[in-house]
Design a protein around this motif. Sequence first.
Motif, PDB file in Angstrom:
ATOM      1  N   THR A  21      -1.259 -19.967   1.066  1.00 58.38           N
ATOM      2  CA  THR A  21      -2.569 -19.743   1.678  1.00 58.38           C
ATOM      3  C   THR A  21      -2.670 -20.292   3.099  1.00 58.38           C
ATOM      4  OG1 THR A  21      -3.368 -21.760   0.614  1.00 58.38           O
ATOM      5  CG2 THR A  21      -3.784 -19.681  -0.522  1.00 58.38           C
ATOM      6  N   PHE A  64      -6.135 -15.351   6.734  1.00 62.18           N
ATOM      7  CA  PHE A  64      -5.806 -16.257   5.634  1.00 62.18           C
ATOM      8  C   PHE A  64      -7.046 -16.967   5.098  1.00 62.18           C
ATOM      9  CE2 PHE A  64      -1.534 -15.668   7.315  1.00 62.18           C
ATOM     10  CZ  PHE A  64      -0.781 -15.591   6.143  1.00 62.18           C
ATOM     11  N   ILE A  67      -8.970 -13.771   3.016  1.00 56.52           N
ATOM     12  CA  ILE A  67      -8.365 -13.062   1.894  1.00 56.52           C
ATOM     13  C   ILE A  67      -8.607 -13.765   0.569  1.00 56.52           C
ATOM     14  CG2 ILE A  67      -6.082 -14.160   1.991  1.00 56.52           C
ATOM     15  CD1 ILE A  67      -4.936 -11.316   1.474  1.00 56.52           C
ATOM     16  N   GLN A  71      -9.939 -11.086  -1.587  1.00 54.69           N
ATOM     17  CA  GLN A  71      -8.881 -10.709  -2.535  1.00 54.69           C
ATOM     18  C   GLN A  71      -7.899  -9.681  -1.978  1.00 54.69           C
ATOM     19  OE1 GLN A  71      -8.674 -12.371  -5.574  1.00 54.69           O
ATOM     20  NE2 GLN A  71     -10.344 -13.569  -4.719  1.00 54.69           N
ATOM     21  N   ASN A  72      -8.417  -8.630  -1.337  1.00 54.02           N
ATOM     22  CA  ASN A  72      -7.559  -7.588  -0.789  1.00 54.02           C
ATOM     23  C   ASN A  72      -8.002  -7.246   0.628  1.00 54.02           C
ATOM     24  OD1 ASN A  72      -5.863  -6.586  -3.225  1.00 54.02           O
ATOM     25  ND2 ASN A  72      -7.958  -6.675  -3.997  1.00 54.02           N
ATOM     26  N   ALA A  94      -2.628  -6.558   2.385  1.00 50.35           N
ATOM     27  CA  ALA A  94      -2.345  -7.853   1.752  1.00 50.35           C
ATOM     28  C   ALA A  94      -3.265  -8.078   0.565  1.00 50.35           C
ATOM     29  CB  ALA A  94      -2.521  -8.984   2.772  1.00 50.35           C
ATOM     30  N   CYS A  95      -2.762  -8.833  -0.408  1.00 43.69           N
ATOM     31  CA  CYS A  95      -3.593  -9.195  -1.568  1.00 43.69           C
ATOM     32  C   CYS A  95      -3.324 -10.650  -1.927  1.00 43.69           C
ATOM     33  CB  CYS A  95      -3.319  -8.278  -2.758  1.00 43.69           C
ATOM     34  SG  CYS A  95      -1.661  -8.428  -3.437  1.00 43.69           S
ATOM     35  N   TYR A  96      -4.297 -11.255  -2.586  1.00 42.29           N
ATOM     36  CA  TYR A  96      -4.223 -12.674  -2.941  1.00 42.29           C
ATOM     37  C   TYR A  96      -4.096 -12.824  -4.442  1.00 42.29           C
ATOM     38  CZ  TYR A  96      -5.724 -17.522  -3.660  1.00 42.29           C
ATOM     39  OH  TYR A  96      -5.812 -18.836  -4.044  1.00 42.29           O
ATOM     40  N   ILE A 103      -0.046 -15.164  -1.243  1.00 42.40           N
ATOM     41  CA  ILE A 103      -0.463 -13.943  -0.564  1.00 42.40           C
ATOM     42  C   ILE A 103       0.732 -13.013  -0.454  1.00 42.40           C
ATOM     43  CG2 ILE A 103      -1.303 -12.993   1.625  1.00 42.40           C
ATOM     44  CD1 ILE A 103      -2.806 -15.699   1.970  1.00 42.40           C
ATOM     45  N   TYR A 104       0.551 -11.778  -0.938  1.00 42.11           N
ATOM     46  CA  TYR A 104       1.593 -10.756  -0.884  1.00 42.11           C
ATOM     47  C   TYR A 104       1.172  -9.707   0.147  1.00 42.11           C
ATOM     48  CZ  TYR A 104       3.241 -12.757  -5.310  1.00 42.11           C
ATOM     49  OH  TYR A 104       3.711 -13.596  -6.279  1.00 42.11           O
ATOM     50  N   ALA A 105       2.061  -9.389   1.070  1.00 39.12           N
ATOM     51  CA  ALA A 105       1.706  -8.437   2.120  1.00 39.12           C
ATOM     52  C   ALA A 105       2.857  -7.473   2.374  1.00 39.12           C
ATOM     53  CB  ALA A 105       1.356  -9.172   3.413  1.00 39.12           C
TER      54      ALA A 105
END
Length: 474
Positions: A21, A64, A67, A71-72, A94-96, A103-105
Amino acid sequence: MDNRLAFLLNHSDDIFFVADTKGNIIYTNASWSHFTEYSGEECVGKNLSDLSHPEDRIKLAELFQSIITLQNIEGFISRLETKNGNFLTVNWSACYDKTEQLIYASGIYRDEDLNIRNPYNISDKMQHVLANLTEGFFMLDKHWRINAFNPAFQKLVKLSGNELYGADFRMIDQLTTTEEVIPQFEIAFQTNTPQQLQYYDKHCKGWLRLNIYPYKGELIVFIRDISHIKIEQLILELEKKVLQLNFMAEYPLSKIAEKLLVGIESIFPEMYCSILEVDREQEKVYHLAAPRLPLEYCNAVNGTRIGPKAGSCGTAAYHREQVVVSDIANSPLWEDYKQYILPHGLKACWSTPVISPKGTQVLATFAIYYDTEREPGKDELRMIDRTINILRALIESKRNEEHTAEQTRRLQDIAAISSHNIRRPVATIMGLVNLFDRKKLDNPLNRDIINHLETTAVELDDVIHIIVEKTINV
């Protein structure tokens, strides 16, 4: 990370990373290495902002921060620095993951050109930078004509290059160039000083920030959609304000609800909001607040019964779930109610029930109306969830206050009865006891005294029953 997922990501053409994060990189895929020329080992542990363009670092920090709540996030554009010092413009999604707090992006590399008629005063390097900016860019000459723009601005206004070149900025219908906007440009022209403004653009249906810079008789303008961040900021401010009002005795629930809805409608100007309170019997709804809805409509639905086909609000309260009606005119739920709302030009209504913390009662419904046929987007759904939570807290708080006030009133009644209604018969009994002739029990006066004692005892018993009843209700 799951090995199968890592395998798939490494064979994806999209640039991919995983970060905590704070933006510290935990994993990158093969496409990241291909485009940036950095290996995964070289990037792991570094902060994303250190590998990004300096001008994008504030935006990354905002991303950051946002998100975790949103969430998205989609369509977030930033520039990624390569090993040889160049910058790639990447369009990120990106999603959390709340559980792992990661965080995935994934991103797509963009390679675009600047649209400019006369690039004599802009170097190739500068043109490349402007073309790949994540925010919109355009230039105006002294006649308000657009003579340069980048793809981000073209995407914002949805116009072709031929439509934009030479167009009078004041005449672009795709932007709301209102009295709030044009004067700032005029000041920049006249005073040769930079200007900045933020405003809600009805055509773009979002919040825009404009930075205007005078340069050699022309204006260089940077324009960015700041809706996500602005909405988040405004909602937080509104929630804080409403919660403060909740602690003020002079603000009843209806007045606080009105303030809440006025605030929401200022953040989302296209919305018409209402709150209907559900009675304790869970049978009817009553008007609580609706600052912009027609009074005739509010009066028409006030006191109506909830049910499986009772408009959006009555149905939401009945089924205890959100009801989205995008077309009131053709919705079976609105057969008995559409004649009240359609004449006022409202065509869609979404309603969400506010359910008590223990799930035992529907406290109210929160509804949003539009003058167009439409369904909720991500921003609206997030706002609805937050509003439902704050309404639950407000209604429960006010009802607890009312219950406490009622308890206090009953206790005061009991105290009054105890101090007056009991004292009098007790005093009578004590006086009669003193008059009783214990030496001559056959004294005729004793019989009268006993009769009075019996009457007074019955009176005292009635008072005790009243106290017991009030105590049970407390």
